[in-house]
Design a protein around this motif. Structure first.
Motif, PDB file in Angstrom:
ATOM      1  N   GLU A 101      16.403 -33.457   2.895  1.00 30.55           N
ATOM      2  CA  GLU A 101      17.034 -32.393   3.686  1.00 30.55           C
ATOM      3  C   GLU A 101      18.545 -32.344   3.460  1.00 30.55           C
ATOM      4  N   SER A 102      19.146 -33.471   3.115  1.00 28.57           N
ATOM      5  CA  SER A 102      20.599 -33.539   2.948  1.00 28.57           C
ATOM      6  C   SER A 102      21.109 -32.665   1.812  1.00 28.57           C
ATOM      7  N   THR A 103      20.241 -32.299   0.854  1.00 29.87           N
ATOM      8  CA  THR A 103      20.682 -31.461  -0.260  1.00 29.87           C
ATOM      9  C   THR A 103      19.975 -30.102  -0.272  1.00 29.87           C
ATOM     10  N   VAL A 104      19.539 -29.671   0.897  1.00 34.45           N
ATOM     11  CA  VAL A 104      18.940 -28.346   1.084  1.00 34.45           C
ATOM     12  C   VAL A 104      19.876 -27.534   1.965  1.00 34.45           C
ATOM     13  N   PHE A 105      20.076 -26.241   1.615  1.00 40.51           N
ATOM     14  CA  PHE A 105      21.044 -25.414   2.316  1.00 40.51           C
ATOM     15  C   PHE A 105      20.442 -24.041   2.607  1.00 40.51           C
ATOM     16  N   ALA A 106      20.758 -23.517   3.784  1.00 43.10           N
ATOM     17  CA  ALA A 106      20.241 -22.214   4.196  1.00 43.10           C
ATOM     18  C   ALA A 106      20.781 -21.119   3.276  1.00 43.10           C
ATOM     19  N   LEU A 107      19.898 -20.205   2.876  1.00 43.01           N
ATOM     20  CA  LEU A 107      20.258 -19.141   1.948  1.00 43.01           C
ATOM     21  C   LEU A 107      20.303 -17.806   2.679  1.00 43.01           C
ATOM     22  N   PRO A 108      21.468 -17.161   2.736  1.00 44.92           N
ATOM     23  CA  PRO A 108      21.556 -15.850   3.392  1.00 44.92           C
ATOM     24  C   PRO A 108      20.655 -14.826   2.712  1.00 44.92           C
ATOM     25  N   ASP A 109      20.136 -13.885   3.488  1.00 44.68           N
ATOM     26  CA  ASP A 109      19.262 -12.855   2.936  1.00 44.68           C
ATOM     27  C   ASP A 109      19.952 -12.035   1.858  1.00 44.68           C
ATOM     28  N   ALA A 110      21.264 -11.907   1.937  1.00 45.78           N
ATOM     29  CA  ALA A 110      22.011 -11.069   0.984  1.00 45.78           C
ATOM     30  C   ALA A 110      22.181 -11.726  -0.381  1.00 45.78           C
ATOM     31  N   VAL A 111      21.798 -12.995  -0.535  1.00 46.81           N
ATOM     32  CA  VAL A 111      21.952 -13.703  -1.809  1.00 46.81           C
ATOM     33  C   VAL A 111      20.588 -13.883  -2.444  1.00 46.81           C
ATOM     34  N   ASP A 112      20.376 -13.330  -3.633  1.00 41.97           N
ATOM     35  CA  ASP A 112      19.050 -13.426  -4.254  1.00 41.97           C
ATOM     36  C   ASP A 112      18.842 -14.816  -4.857  1.00 41.97           C
ATOM     37  N   TYR A 113      17.589 -15.092  -5.183  1.00 37.83           N
ATOM     38  CA  TYR A 113      17.231 -16.444  -5.621  1.00 37.83           C
ATOM     39  C   TYR A 113      17.898 -16.825  -6.943  1.00 37.83           C
ATOM     40  N   ASP A 114      17.977 -15.884  -7.893  1.00 41.52           N
ATOM     41  CA  ASP A 114      18.593 -16.214  -9.176  1.00 41.52           C
ATOM     42  C   ASP A 114      20.079 -16.506  -9.014  1.00 41.52           C
ATOM     43  N   ALA A 115      20.751 -15.760  -8.144  1.00 39.95           N
ATOM     44  CA  ALA A 115      22.158 -16.059  -7.868  1.00 39.95           C
ATOM     45  C   ALA A 115      22.289 -17.407  -7.168  1.00 39.95           C
ATOM     46  N   ALA A 116      21.364 -17.687  -6.265  1.00 39.67           N
ATOM     47  CA  ALA A 116      21.451 -18.897  -5.441  1.00 39.67           C
ATOM     48  C   ALA A 116      21.432 -20.168  -6.270  1.00 39.67           C
ATOM     49  N   VAL A 117      20.654 -20.186  -7.369  1.00 39.25           N
ATOM     50  CA  VAL A 117      20.517 -21.443  -8.111  1.00 39.25           C
ATOM     51  C   VAL A 117      21.789 -21.827  -8.864  1.00 39.25           C
ATOM     52  N   GLN A 118      22.786 -20.963  -8.857  1.00 35.64           N
ATOM     53  CA  GLN A 118      24.055 -21.332  -9.477  1.00 35.64           C
ATOM     54  C   GLN A 118      24.952 -22.144  -8.541  1.00 35.64           C
ATOM     55  N   PHE A 119      24.548 -22.268  -7.277  1.00 34.21           N
ATOM     56  CA  PHE A 119      25.415 -22.957  -6.324  1.00 34.21           C
ATOM     57  C   PHE A 119      25.245 -24.474  -6.261  1.00 34.21           C
ATOM     58  N   PRO A 120      24.044 -25.052  -6.384  1.00 33.33           N
ATOM     59  CA  PRO A 120      23.914 -26.500  -6.184  1.00 33.33           C
ATOM     60  C   PRO A 120      24.759 -27.361  -7.115  1.00 33.33           C
ATOM     61  N   THR A 121      25.006 -26.901  -8.347  1.00 29.06           N
ATOM     62  CA  THR A 121      25.870 -27.692  -9.228  1.00 29.06           C
ATOM     63  C   THR A 121      27.022 -26.880  -9.801  1.00 29.06           C
ATOM     64  N   ILE A 122      26.787 -25.635 -10.231  1.00 29.73           N
ATOM     65  CA  ILE A 122      27.804 -24.872 -10.954  1.00 29.73           C
ATOM     66  C   ILE A 122      28.954 -24.450 -10.040  1.00 29.73           C
ATOM     67  N   TYR A 123      28.650 -23.669  -9.025  1.00 31.15           N
ATOM     68  CA  TYR A 123      29.707 -23.248  -8.105  1.00 31.15           C
ATOM     69  C   TYR A 123      30.216 -24.430  -7.283  1.00 31.15           C
ATOM     70  N   ALA A 124      29.324 -25.325  -6.926  1.00 30.45           N
ATOM     71  CA  ALA A 124      29.750 -26.492  -6.145  1.00 30.45           C
ATOM     72  C   ALA A 124      30.728 -27.353  -6.934  1.00 30.45           C
ATOM     73  N   THR A 125      30.486 -27.533  -8.232  1.00 29.38           N
ATOM     74  CA  THR A 125      31.405 -28.314  -9.057  1.00 29.38           C
ATOM     75  C   THR A 125      32.771 -27.637  -9.136  1.00 29.38           C
ATOM     76  N   ALA A 126      32.772 -26.319  -9.346  1.00 28.37           N
ATOM     77  CA  ALA A 126      34.039 -25.589  -9.399  1.00 28.37           C
ATOM     78  C   ALA A 126      34.785 -25.703  -8.072  1.00 28.37           C
ATOM     79  N   TYR A 127      34.061 -25.581  -6.985  1.00 28.86           N
ATOM     80  CA  TYR A 127      34.660 -25.677  -5.646  1.00 28.86           C
ATOM     81  C   TYR A 127      35.245 -27.073  -5.428  1.00 28.86           C
ATOM     82  N   GLY A 128      34.440 -28.104  -5.704  1.00 31.25           N
ATOM     83  CA  GLY A 128      34.902 -29.472  -5.506  1.00 31.25           C
ATOM     84  C   GLY A 128      36.069 -29.826  -6.406  1.00 31.25           C
ATOM     85  N   ALA A 129      36.003 -29.366  -7.662  1.00 31.38           N
ATOM     86  CA  ALA A 129      37.069 -29.676  -8.623  1.00 31.38           C
ATOM     87  C   ALA A 129      38.386 -29.013  -8.241  1.00 31.38           C
TER      88      ALA A 129
END
Length: 336
Positions: A101-129
């Motif tokens: 559960e610690s690595t699961v995040f609620a997905l807003p209805d306005a964000v489609d599934y293909d866009a969503a899969v860019q967040f767990p590592t790609i966007y998150a890495t850019a954000y963290g960096a």
């Protein structure tokens, strides 16, 4: 269930197979996977060359989005039917995954599934960096290499959200157009111009304050020659194929900070666990990023999507170096 299984290292030793669904655990969330992210890192894992090495047989894939099917007895944040996005250590190229559960995040209805899969590592890495590690400030200049890849486009968009002026490099007109479309203020075709000269010219010889480099090799070496005093450079990948050797003399005389970023550490995938407070920080970061995406301020770009049985085509698209944004797999059909 159906899953992609690597029997021995190598894409040619990887196949679509019927395997048992993963076992449930108390802290787990079972997800029906509608989309899984496909990346260069997946290819490295299949070849046994990634820093996170798995011994065959295994199912690759670290980014998934879909619908919750079942929740473990020790969970409290989700229920069956919820739309979610999740980072998984391994196993994403499958119809189902069980994720802590610690690595699961609620997905807003306005964000489609293909866009969503860019967040767990790609966007998150850019954000963290850029936000946590480099402390990119409003008004600073950010140089992004490999700008049309998933990592590059994410860095451009996160950089703009943090108030930076963004200079982006890529190797052809279509990729430069994509970088500009996602917010880059200045674009450079590194095949036609020396990016070091352009960066210095555009910054009145000062250089870039922060450099986001997923390429490595000569690109990293040239970046050190157009970085500003007190600049920060982030070597977050080596798509060029060569790991640079950092010249300590340049780091010394230019007051440069070289910053590492391994997002898996924050997700609990490293050899050492992050501090307990990091879990809340990560969840807040995902909430902020997904709210930006729902508002149209972040716009992940999907180059192509493939059904699970065409996983080879999805991975081959990565090797052709024509992908703008990311590629996605659809293990189960996305509902209308």
């Amino acid at each position: 269930m159906k899953a992609v299984v690597c029997r021995q290292f190598g894409l040619d030793q990887t196949e679509l197979a019927e395997i048992d669904s993963p076992s449930m655990r108390p802290n787990g969330v079972r997800i029906r996977v509608h989309s899984a992210g496909v990346s260069f890192a997946n290819l490295l894992v299949l070849e046994g060359k990634h820093q996170n090495r798995w011994e065959p047989p295994f199912t690759p894939g670290t980014e998934v989005a879909g619908v919750v099917l079942e929740c473990g007895e020790a969970t409290s944040l989700f229920k069956p039917g919820d739309r979610v996005v999740a980072g998984v250590r391994i196993g994403g190229f499958a119809e189902e995954v069980v994720v802590p559960e610690s690595t699961v995040f609620a997905l807003p209805d306005a964000v489609d599934y293909d866009a969503a899969v860019q967040f767990p590592t790609i966007y998150a890495t850019a954000y963290g960096a850029l936000k946590w590690r480099a402390n990119l400030a409003d008004g600073e200049t950010l140089l992004v290499h490999g700008a049309a890849g998933g990592s590059g486009l994410a860095a451009i968009e996160i950089g703009k959200m943090l108030g930076a002026r963004v200079i982006a490099t890529a190797g052809d007109a279509a990729k430069l157009d994509a970088a500009q479309r996602h917010g880059a203020d200045i674009t450079i075709n590194y095949r036609d111009e020396n990016f070091r000269d352009v960066v210095l010219r555009e910054t009145s010889q000062r250089g870039a304050d922060v450099i986001f480099d997923p390429v490595g090799g000569d690109t990293f070496n040239e970046s050190l020659r157009c970085i500003a005093p007190d600049g920060r450079i982030i070597p977050m990948g080596f798509a060029g194929g060569t790991i640079p050797q950092i010249p300590a003399n340049l780091v010394l005389v230019k007051n440069v900070t070289v910053i590492g970023i391994y997002w898996g550490y924050y997700m609990g995938w490293g050899k050492q666990a992050p501090p307990p407070t990091m879990a809340d920080q990560v969840r807040k970061a995902f909430k902020e990023m997904l709210e930006w995406a729902a508002a149209g301020k972040l716009r992940p770009e999907t180059y192509a999507s493939f059904p699970l049985e065409r996983f080879r085509d999805a991975l081959s698209a990565i090797t052709e170096r024509k992908v703008i944004g990311r590629v996605a797999l659809h293990p189960t059909p996305i509902p209308d």
